[in-house]
Write a protein that holds these residues in place. Structure first.
Motif, PDB file in Angstrom:
ATOM      1  N   THR A 105       0.699  16.022  -0.719  1.00  0.00           N
ATOM      2  CA  THR A 105      -0.213  17.150  -0.858  1.00  0.00           C
ATOM      3  C   THR A 105      -0.936  17.355   0.457  1.00  0.00           C
ATOM      4  O   THR A 105      -1.161  16.392   1.203  1.00  0.00           O
ATOM      5  CB  THR A 105      -1.239  16.925  -1.997  1.00  0.00           C
ATOM      6  N   LYS A 106      -1.306  18.604   0.733  1.00  0.00           N
ATOM      7  CA  LYS A 106      -2.066  18.888   1.955  1.00  0.00           C
ATOM      8  C   LYS A 106      -3.560  18.678   1.741  1.00  0.00           C
ATOM      9  O   LYS A 106      -4.335  18.739   2.684  1.00  0.00           O
ATOM     10  CB  LYS A 106      -1.783  20.310   2.456  1.00  0.00           C
ATOM     11  N   ASN A 107      -3.958  18.393   0.503  1.00  0.00           N
ATOM     12  CA  ASN A 107      -5.371  18.167   0.194  1.00  0.00           C
ATOM     13  C   ASN A 107      -5.722  16.705   0.434  1.00  0.00           C
ATOM     14  O   ASN A 107      -5.513  15.863  -0.430  1.00  0.00           O
ATOM     15  CB  ASN A 107      -5.674  18.554  -1.255  1.00  0.00           C
ATOM     16  N   LEU A 108      -6.243  16.426   1.623  1.00  0.00           N
ATOM     17  CA  LEU A 108      -6.607  15.056   1.979  1.00  0.00           C
ATOM     18  C   LEU A 108      -8.002  14.753   1.434  1.00  0.00           C
ATOM     19  O   LEU A 108      -8.962  15.440   1.779  1.00  0.00           O
ATOM     20  CB  LEU A 108      -6.611  14.869   3.496  1.00  0.00           C
ATOM     21  N   LYS A 109      -8.087  13.728   0.617  1.00  0.00           N
ATOM     22  CA  LYS A 109      -9.382  13.273   0.114  1.00  0.00           C
ATOM     23  C   LYS A 109      -9.754  12.059   0.954  1.00  0.00           C
ATOM     24  O   LYS A 109      -9.130  11.007   0.838  1.00  0.00           O
ATOM     25  CB  LYS A 109      -9.301  12.958  -1.365  1.00  0.00           C
ATOM     26  N   VAL A 110     -10.763  12.235   1.821  1.00  0.00           N
ATOM     27  CA  VAL A 110     -11.099  11.212   2.807  1.00  0.00           C
ATOM     28  C   VAL A 110     -12.326  10.415   2.387  1.00  0.00           C
ATOM     29  O   VAL A 110     -13.205  10.908   1.677  1.00  0.00           O
ATOM     30  CB  VAL A 110     -11.319  11.827   4.208  1.00  0.00           C
ATOM     31  N   ARG A 111     -12.351   9.177   2.840  1.00  0.00           N
ATOM     32  CA  ARG A 111     -13.505   8.316   2.612  1.00  0.00           C
ATOM     33  C   ARG A 111     -14.646   8.832   3.485  1.00  0.00           C
ATOM     34  O   ARG A 111     -14.432   9.199   4.648  1.00  0.00           O
ATOM     35  CB  ARG A 111     -13.160   6.874   2.979  1.00  0.00           C
ATOM     36  N   THR A 112     -15.842   8.841   2.927  1.00  0.00           N
ATOM     37  CA  THR A 112     -17.003   9.337   3.676  1.00  0.00           C
ATOM     38  C   THR A 112     -18.122   8.308   3.661  1.00  0.00           C
ATOM     39  O   THR A 112     -18.190   7.445   2.784  1.00  0.00           O
ATOM     40  CB  THR A 112     -17.539  10.654   3.077  1.00  0.00           C
ATOM     41  N   VAL A 120     -15.061   8.702   7.384  1.00  0.00           N
ATOM     42  CA  VAL A 120     -14.844   7.396   8.000  1.00  0.00           C
ATOM     43  C   VAL A 120     -13.511   7.480   8.731  1.00  0.00           C
ATOM     44  O   VAL A 120     -12.510   7.924   8.167  1.00  0.00           O
ATOM     45  CB  VAL A 120     -14.809   6.281   6.928  1.00  0.00           C
ATOM     46  N   LEU A 121     -13.513   7.073  10.002  1.00  0.00           N
ATOM     47  CA  LEU A 121     -12.320   7.209  10.839  1.00  0.00           C
ATOM     48  C   LEU A 121     -11.794   5.854  11.291  1.00  0.00           C
ATOM     49  O   LEU A 121     -12.549   4.889  11.415  1.00  0.00           O
ATOM     50  CB  LEU A 121     -12.641   8.064  12.071  1.00  0.00           C
ATOM     51  N   THR A 122     -10.497   5.802  11.568  1.00  0.00           N
ATOM     52  CA  THR A 122      -9.872   4.611  12.142  1.00  0.00           C
ATOM     53  C   THR A 122     -10.217   4.541  13.626  1.00  0.00           C
ATOM     54  O   THR A 122     -10.817   5.465  14.183  1.00  0.00           O
ATOM     55  CB  THR A 122      -8.337   4.667  11.997  1.00  0.00           C
ATOM     56  N   LYS A 123      -9.781   3.456  14.294  1.00  0.00           N
ATOM     57  CA  LYS A 123      -9.976   3.337  15.744  1.00  0.00           C
ATOM     58  C   LYS A 123      -9.322   4.505  16.491  1.00  0.00           C
ATOM     59  O   LYS A 123      -9.764   4.884  17.555  1.00  0.00           O
ATOM     60  CB  LYS A 123      -9.381   2.019  16.260  1.00  0.00           C
ATOM     61  N   ASP A 124      -8.244   5.036  15.901  1.00  0.00           N
ATOM     62  CA  ASP A 124      -7.513   6.151  16.519  1.00  0.00           C
ATOM     63  C   ASP A 124      -8.140   7.508  16.202  1.00  0.00           C
ATOM     64  O   ASP A 124      -7.590   8.542  16.593  1.00  0.00           O
ATOM     65  CB  ASP A 124      -6.059   6.168  16.048  1.00  0.00           C
ATOM     66  N   GLY A 125      -9.251   7.507  15.447  1.00  0.00           N
ATOM     67  CA  GLY A 125      -9.908   8.766  15.114  1.00  0.00           C
ATOM     68  C   GLY A 125      -9.299   9.509  13.931  1.00  0.00           C
ATOM     69  O   GLY A 125      -9.566  10.685  13.726  1.00  0.00           O
ATOM     70  N   LYS A 126      -8.487   8.819  13.145  1.00  0.00           N
ATOM     71  CA  LYS A 126      -7.855   9.437  11.973  1.00  0.00           C
ATOM     72  C   LYS A 126      -8.691   9.134  10.728  1.00  0.00           C
ATOM     73  O   LYS A 126      -9.251   8.043  10.600  1.00  0.00           O
ATOM     74  CB  LYS A 126      -6.445   8.890  11.756  1.00  0.00           C
ATOM     75  N   PHE A 131      -8.918   7.178  -1.713  1.00  0.00           N
ATOM     76  CA  PHE A 131      -8.294   6.428  -2.797  1.00  0.00           C
ATOM     77  C   PHE A 131      -7.275   5.445  -2.257  1.00  0.00           C
ATOM     78  O   PHE A 131      -6.480   5.787  -1.381  1.00  0.00           O
ATOM     79  CB  PHE A 131      -7.614   7.389  -3.781  1.00  0.00           C
ATOM     80  N   GLN A 132      -7.270   4.250  -2.819  1.00  0.00           N
ATOM     81  CA  GLN A 132      -6.344   3.221  -2.355  1.00  0.00           C
ATOM     82  C   GLN A 132      -4.891   3.587  -2.638  1.00  0.00           C
ATOM     83  O   GLN A 132      -3.978   3.102  -1.991  1.00  0.00           O
ATOM     84  CB  GLN A 132      -6.693   1.881  -2.997  1.00  0.00           C
ATOM     85  N   SER A 133      -4.656   4.482  -3.594  1.00  0.00           N
ATOM     86  CA  SER A 133      -3.289   4.879  -3.941  1.00  0.00           C
ATOM     87  C   SER A 133      -2.735   5.956  -3.007  1.00  0.00           C
ATOM     88  O   SER A 133      -1.564   6.302  -3.099  1.00  0.00           O
ATOM     89  CB  SER A 133      -3.248   5.385  -5.385  1.00  0.00           C
ATOM     90  N   HIS A 134      -3.563   6.486  -2.109  1.00  0.00           N
ATOM     91  CA  HIS A 134      -3.114   7.529  -1.188  1.00  0.00           C
ATOM     92  C   HIS A 134      -2.779   6.921   0.170  1.00  0.00           C
ATOM     93  O   HIS A 134      -3.393   5.948   0.596  1.00  0.00           O
ATOM     94  CB  HIS A 134      -4.190   8.598  -0.998  1.00  0.00           C
ATOM     95  N   TYR A 135      -1.821   7.542   0.842  1.00  0.00           N
ATOM     96  CA  TYR A 135      -1.485   7.148   2.208  1.00  0.00           C
ATOM     97  C   TYR A 135      -1.300   8.422   3.020  1.00  0.00           C
ATOM     98  O   TYR A 135      -0.567   9.322   2.609  1.00  0.00           O
ATOM     99  CB  TYR A 135      -0.200   6.301   2.246  1.00  0.00           C
ATOM    100  N   PHE A 136      -1.997   8.502   4.141  1.00  0.00           N
ATOM    101  CA  PHE A 136      -1.968   9.719   4.954  1.00  0.00           C
ATOM    102  C   PHE A 136      -0.808   9.697   5.954  1.00  0.00           C
ATOM    103  O   PHE A 136      -0.558   8.687   6.608  1.00  0.00           O
ATOM    104  CB  PHE A 136      -3.273   9.903   5.723  1.00  0.00           C
ATOM    105  N   LEU A 137      -0.140  10.842   6.040  1.00  0.00           N
ATOM    106  CA  LEU A 137       0.904  11.093   7.037  1.00  0.00           C
ATOM    107  C   LEU A 137       0.429  12.266   7.883  1.00  0.00           C
ATOM    108  O   LEU A 137       0.060  13.305   7.331  1.00  0.00           O
ATOM    109  CB  LEU A 137       2.235  11.420   6.356  1.00  0.00           C
ATOM    110  N   PHE A 138       0.453  12.104   9.206  1.00  0.00           N
ATOM    111  CA  PHE A 138      -0.129  13.117  10.081  1.00  0.00           C
ATOM    112  C   PHE A 138       0.939  13.942  10.794  1.00  0.00           C
ATOM    113  O   PHE A 138       1.947  13.412  11.259  1.00  0.00           O
ATOM    114  CB  PHE A 138      -1.073  12.453  11.089  1.00  0.00           C
ATOM    115  N   LYS A 139       0.680  15.221  10.867  1.00  0.00           N
ATOM    116  CA  LYS A 139       1.571  16.178  11.539  1.00  0.00           C
ATOM    117  C   LYS A 139       1.776  15.791  13.001  1.00  0.00           C
ATOM    118  O   LYS A 139       2.840  16.011  13.563  1.00  0.00           O
ATOM    119  CB  LYS A 139       1.000  17.587  11.408  1.00  0.00           C
TER     120      LYS A 139
END
Length: 189
Positions: A105-112, A120-126, A131-139
């Protein structure tokens, strides 16, 4: 014929009338969407019957991203045509008419951050999934994706290969392994 089936369903299933016009409108819309989907589903089923051997031999690989035609949903199921990641192993993929897929899905639910509402961002700024069941894939990594996407492992499902359309690309081994960890969490393994 579709109206006859709809009428049979209504007569055989107790349907309390809602006094809420919004709910009644939503029911009418869903009835129309399901009725419109039914002939497409029949067409896909007939295509499978005519081309079963060809469909069975389609080379599907773990980590491949394809468009999948889910059709019309009930409740919160994923629907319509959307990208999916094949997660079944390659032995299953080569011998079965079905594969296991995780919808994107294009609807990213992000931790805040609770106090500020900032992502909340990773060291790479992503962004990190809420949700623990989601995994983000970046364009930026997978240019075949139209959008940054969330793989929703809690919605893993088996689909007929006939539902799978265009092959978009493949995930790398690192992302497949991380997605697998989310799958294990979702399945309680």
């Amino acid at each position: 014929m579709n109206r006859e089936r709809e009428q049979e369903y209504r007569e055989s299933t107790p349907q309390p009338k809602s006094r809420n016009p919004r709910i009644e409108q939503a029911k009418r819309l869903k009835t129309k969407q399901l009725t419109d989907w039914f002939p497409v589903k029949i067409e896909m089923a007939h295509y499978w019957i005519e081309h079963e051997k060809t469909q069975m031999k389609r080379n599907m690989t773990r980590g491949a991203v394809h468009f999948c035609h889910f059709g019309e949903n009930i409740g919160c199921e994923q629907n319509e045509e959307r990208p999916v990641v094949i997660v079944s192993n390659n032995t299953v993929n080569s011998t079965s008419g079905n594969v296991l897929v995780v919808p994107l899905t294009k609807n990213l639910k992000v931790r805040t951050v609770p106090k500020t509402g900032e992502a909340v961002l990773t060291k790479d700024g992503k962004p990190i999934p809420r949700f623990q069941s989601h995994y983000f894939l970046f364009k930026s990594k997978y240019d075949f994706l139209a959008f940054d996407s969330a793989a929703k492992t809690e919605e893993t499902t088996s689909v007929s290969k006939v539902r799978l359309k265009e092959h978009l690309g493949n995930l790398d081994e690192e992302d497949i392994n991380r997605l697998e960890n989310r799958l294990k969490w979702s399945f309680g393994i």
